[in-house]
Enzyme design. Structure first.
Site, PDB file in Angstrom:
ATOM      1  N   ARG A 127       0.818  -1.217   0.000  1.00  0.00           N
ATOM      2  CA  ARG A 127       0.000   0.000   0.000  1.00  0.00           C
ATOM      3  C   ARG A 127       0.854   1.271   0.000  1.00  0.00           C
ATOM      4  NH1 ARG A 127      -2.764  -3.964  -0.546  1.00  0.00           N
ATOM      5  NH2 ARG A 127      -4.669  -4.512   0.599  1.00  0.00           N
TER       6      ARG A 127
ATOM      7  N   VAL B  44       4.568   0.663  -4.464  1.00  0.00           N
ATOM      8  CA  VAL B  44       5.642  -0.127  -5.060  1.00  0.00           C
ATOM      9  C   VAL B  44       5.133  -0.910  -6.267  1.00  0.00           C
ATOM     10  CG1 VAL B  44       7.343  -1.954  -4.661  1.00  0.00           C
ATOM     11  CG2 VAL B  44       6.837  -0.295  -2.856  1.00  0.00           C
ATOM     12  N   LEU B  45       3.996  -1.585  -6.113  1.00  0.00           N
ATOM     13  CA  LEU B  45       3.457  -2.366  -7.221  1.00  0.00           C
ATOM     14  C   LEU B  45       3.138  -1.473  -8.417  1.00  0.00           C
ATOM     15  CD1 LEU B  45       2.329  -4.911  -8.526  1.00  0.00           C
ATOM     16  CD2 LEU B  45       0.186  -4.511  -7.308  1.00  0.00           C
TER      17      LEU B  45
ATOM     18  N   SER C 240      -2.682 -13.730  -8.770  1.00  0.00           N
ATOM     19  CA  SER C 240      -2.907 -14.325  -7.461  1.00  0.00           C
ATOM     20  C   SER C 240      -4.151 -13.726  -6.808  1.00  0.00           C
ATOM     21  CB  SER C 240      -1.684 -14.110  -6.569  1.00  0.00           C
ATOM     22  OG  SER C 240      -1.364 -12.731  -6.483  1.00  0.00           O
ATOM     23  N   GLU C 241      -4.390 -12.435  -7.072  1.00  0.00           N
ATOM     24  CA  GLU C 241      -5.584 -11.742  -6.599  1.00  0.00           C
ATOM     25  C   GLU C 241      -6.150 -10.927  -7.758  1.00  0.00           C
ATOM     26  OE1 GLU C 241      -5.561 -10.236  -2.320  1.00  0.00           O
ATOM     27  OE2 GLU C 241      -3.418 -10.189  -2.814  1.00  0.00           O
TER      28      GLU C 241
ATOM     29  N   TYR D 171      -5.367  -6.379 -10.537  1.00  0.00           N
ATOM     30  CA  TYR D 171      -4.839  -6.053 -11.862  1.00  0.00           C
ATOM     31  C   TYR D 171      -5.819  -5.359 -12.793  1.00  0.00           C
ATOM     32  CZ  TYR D 171      -0.821  -8.571 -10.216  1.00  0.00           C
ATOM     33  OH  TYR D 171       0.264  -8.947  -9.471  1.00  0.00           O
TER      34      TYR D 171
ATOM     35  N   PHE E 274       2.301 -19.244 -15.210  1.00  0.00           N
ATOM     36  CA  PHE E 274       3.688 -18.818 -15.252  1.00  0.00           C
ATOM     37  C   PHE E 274       3.969 -17.784 -14.171  1.00  0.00           C
ATOM     38  CE2 PHE E 274       1.145 -16.518 -18.385  1.00  0.00           C
ATOM     39  CZ  PHE E 274       1.369 -15.193 -18.055  1.00  0.00           C
TER      40      PHE E 274
END
Length: 409
Positions: A90, A93-94, A118-119, A123, A409
């Site tokens: 939060r 960084v992402l 993954s979540e 995205y 992947f």
């Protein structure tokens, strides 16, 4: 906060990968898994986010060629290894890593970016839409029968060690790729992924097995699987765990499925990943006893809208102006005129009045034909601005085979 993004240093792979594992709960991987991912990591396309001397985030790209409607193989950047140290979540960084990776994919001339999430909620804000779905099944082989086509009995089946059959299996796989959008042409090294079989992940099942289907001396199909023996009050009640199966014709396909149904001392066949329209569902006598499930798989976003839409073909002729919104990659935003048919397409900038308005996320979901523009419109995510444009474009984007990603992947 301010972090510095640096290209990956291959000499610090262990530190980089440990940071990734920490983001996913910190469970160590086996030497077999570590060796595979170390070898597959593309160091020149991988980055780390640093706060001073602390590595706080990881990300990378795999160089893929993705099958698209029409059978073409389109360069695609496979975003992967995304992880942020728990104490740095939060804090942007992402977002900074995603912006960097998408810019790098664009610079590499790849019109598409793909990932497995993954979540999924993460995205969508970066423009990724779910483009393929995977099916699962748990088949009661003691009650369900198969109806197989003519020629099935002529197919020869042969047990082989999985490592000894890699070349034959990869040849079959490569011939199957253009037939189904969403499949990945496997680059050198990726043939190891289907063989990954850590002993501590088997949960009582056998090591991986392989059976080849042959006709006229040629390998025309294969299945890789394991068997988990179980007994219930002295009655055999084992489970066949199907890893993957490909075949070049209906007879070989049916022969492999019949083999899996008939393995001694088993009464269940578990399928963990199959196309949602896979033909086996039309061979079984009772689909209700197959406990079929569906979940999301590949997420896709156009990185260059024009090049992406030109790279595929269209089921029926289409001529539509799309008004695309893309806040994260603003070079895509604006109006695009798409014209195309089954032989090819053109997609260029235009000032003409649009027929449809949609976000790049919706365009990514519809790109492989697995999610229709009409369904997205019904959900309020595509707007028809010219009467008739929605029906025509939705029909054009459709495909005969449901798109499917054969491995993550």
């Amino acid at each position: 906060m301010t972090t510095e993004l640096r290209v990956f240093d291959p000499n610090r792979w262990d530190e980089w990968y440990d940071t990734l594992l920490l983001a996913f709960g910190g469970v160590p991987e086996t030497p077999e898994e570590l060796s595979l991912w170390r070898d597959l990591t593309e160091t020149g396309r991988s980055i780390g986010a640093w706060d001073g001397d602390t590595l706080v985030g990881t990300g990378g790209v795999f160089t893929f060629r993705l099958a698209v409607p029409g059978g073409g193989l389109v360069p695609a950047g496979g975003i992967t290894m995304i992880g942020v140290r728990p104490t740095y979540r939060r804090r942007g960084v992402l977002r900074s890593m995603m912006a960097r990776l998408l810019a790098d994919i664009r610079a590499a001339g790849e019109p598409l970016a793909v990932l497995t999430a993954s979540e999924p909620d993460i995205y969508g804000r970066f423009g990724f839409g779910v483009a393929t779905f995977r099916g699962t099944a748990e088949i009661d082989t003691s009650r369900v029968r198969l109806s197989v086509p003519d020629g099935t009995d002529a197919v020869r089946l042969r047990d082989v060690a999985p490592a000894d059959a890699v070349e034959a299996c990869e040849a079959v796989y490569a011939r199957r790729v253009p037939a189904r959008p969403g499949m990945l042409a496997r680059q050198p090294g990726w043939e190891r992924l289907p063989l990954l079989d850590p002993a501590n992940d088997r949960e009582g099942a056998s090591p991986l097995r392989c059976v080849l289907a042959e006709a006229d001396g040629e390998v025309v199909g294969y299945a890789r699987y394991a068997v988990k023996p179980e007994w219930d009050d002295a009655r055999a009640d084992g489970t066949v765990l199907l890893r993957d199966l490909e075949a070049l014709d209906p007879a070989a396909y049916a022969a492999l499925w019949r083999y899996l149904f008939d393995i001694d001392l088993t009464s269940t066949l578990k399928v963990r990943d199959t196309a949602v329209d896979a033909p086996w569902q039309l061979l079984v006598s009772d689909i209700r006893r197959c406990r079929v499930g569906v979940s999301d798989a590949l997420y896709l976003r156009p990185v260059e809208v024009g090049a992406a839409l030109e790279a595929r073909t269209y089921r029926v002729p289409v001529d539509v102006v799309l008004e695309v919104a893309d806040a994260f990659c603003p070079w895509n935003a604006g109006r695009w005129r798409l014209t195309g048919d089954a032989s090819g397409a053109s997609c260029t900038r235009t000032d003409a009045e649009p027929g449809l308005a949609l976000g790049v996320r919706e365009l990514g979901a519809a790109y492989l034909g697995g999610v229709s523009l009409a369904a997205l419109a019904a959900a309020g995510r595509v707007r028809e601005l010219r009467p008739g444009a929605l029906a025509a474009a939705s029909a054009a984007f459709g495909t005969d085979a449901a798109p499917w990603l054969p491995h993550s992947f």
